[in-house]
Scaffold this motif. Sequence first.
Motif, PDB file in Angstrom:
ATOM      1  N   HIS A   1       0.830  -1.203   0.000  1.00 56.99           N
ATOM      2  CA  HIS A   1       0.000   0.000   0.000  1.00 56.99           C
ATOM      3  C   HIS A   1       0.868   1.258   0.000  1.00 56.99           C
ATOM      4  CE1 HIS A   1      -3.364   2.638   0.919  1.00 56.99           C
ATOM      5  NE2 HIS A   1      -2.675   3.130   1.941  1.00 56.99           N
TER       6      HIS A   1
ATOM      7  N   LYS B   1       1.205   4.024  -3.144  1.00 57.49           N
ATOM      8  CA  LYS B   1       0.895   5.441  -2.939  1.00 57.49           C
ATOM      9  C   LYS B   1       2.023   6.341  -3.408  1.00 57.49           C
ATOM     10  CE  LYS B   1      -1.148   7.125   0.584  1.00 57.49           C
ATOM     11  NZ  LYS B   1      -1.536   7.543   1.960  1.00 57.49           N
ATOM     12  N   ARG B   2       3.224   5.787  -3.440  1.00 59.37           N
ATOM     13  CA  ARG B   2       4.382   6.564  -3.867  1.00 59.37           C
ATOM     14  C   ARG B   2       4.786   6.270  -5.306  1.00 59.37           C
ATOM     15  NH1 ARG B   2       3.660   6.324   1.022  1.00 59.37           N
ATOM     16  NH2 ARG B   2       4.518   7.737   2.572  1.00 59.37           N
TER      17      ARG B   2
ATOM     18  N   SER C   1      -4.849  -3.163  -3.248  1.00 60.29           N
ATOM     19  CA  SER C   1      -3.719  -2.228  -3.173  1.00 60.29           C
ATOM     20  C   SER C   1      -3.037  -2.100  -4.523  1.00 60.29           C
ATOM     21  CB  SER C   1      -2.710  -2.699  -2.118  1.00 60.29           C
ATOM     22  OG  SER C   1      -3.271  -2.672  -0.829  1.00 60.29           O
TER      23      SER C   1
END
Length: 320
Positions: free
Chosen positions: A262, A266-267, A294
Amino acid sequence: MARPRLSAIYAATSCSASTTKTASPARAFVPPACAEFLDRLSDGTLRPDDARQLFDGLLRGAGADPVPTRALNALLSALARAPPSAACSDGPSLAVELFKLMDRCASPQAAPTGYTYSILIDCYRRAHRPDLGLAIFGRLLRTGLGLNVVAYSTVIDGFFKEGEVDKAYDLFREMEKQGISPNVVTYNSTIDGLCKSKAMDKAEKVLQQMIDAGVQPNNTAYNSLINGYSALGMWKESFRMFKDMSNYGLTPCVVSCNSVMHALCKRGRIEEAKDIFDSIVLKGLKPDIISYSSLLHGYAAAGCLADMKNLFNLMNGKVG
């Protein structure tokens, strides 16, 4: 305000239903004289008066052979863990009462051992009374039966579960001062309790102490650290723990893998997240719906529609 009965508190945390028979891991070695006690406890027909009478008879040498402490401990342990029944609604309290009978018995054959005390300490821990467990622990130390690492571990775990983090950590440090080496259970319980209390610096310090002492960390210790850092949004530290764990030859659990995936997604680090997803499968673990979600969100955010479609099709075939 009166305190709740031990059985009432214990029942809320027991994983056994009231209809489940009490399993006795000690059944293989208990003498025949103990059989009636265990059988009636298992059937839910052992009343407190009956338990007192049977236990007292065993202490006084009823039967052909003396009953050793090991067998009496097995009875106390089974009673302390028994769910409430119509015949006996408060097994843990009754176990404490029978211990007092055992403690007053003059026979060396039936003298309480360190394990006897650890049964009582665990009973109080399950009843959410680590204060009483600590009192029993103090008595254990005064008996000269030895500084039992199991007793330390039980009291430490009880304090953590009750939110008494400082007391738990102080007791852990006291072990070292007393020259007692924590075992893997003690280390794991301390690391997990500190992580859940957001004391990550202390948790890592305990992990390093564990390694320095030659006690090999296992999945439990690292998973606690990974999830602890993830819960605080400290993704860099979480990923560092994940890599350290893998380098140590350990396999992170699916929950820990999901946390790191996750964070990577997100990055925008989709390939690294996909590598972790693949490692879950290669190591024989089963990705869950969160694992797929995810990665799907990561692909969607990166505009990787073809990869997203392939993963979605795979998910439909693997997740029921």
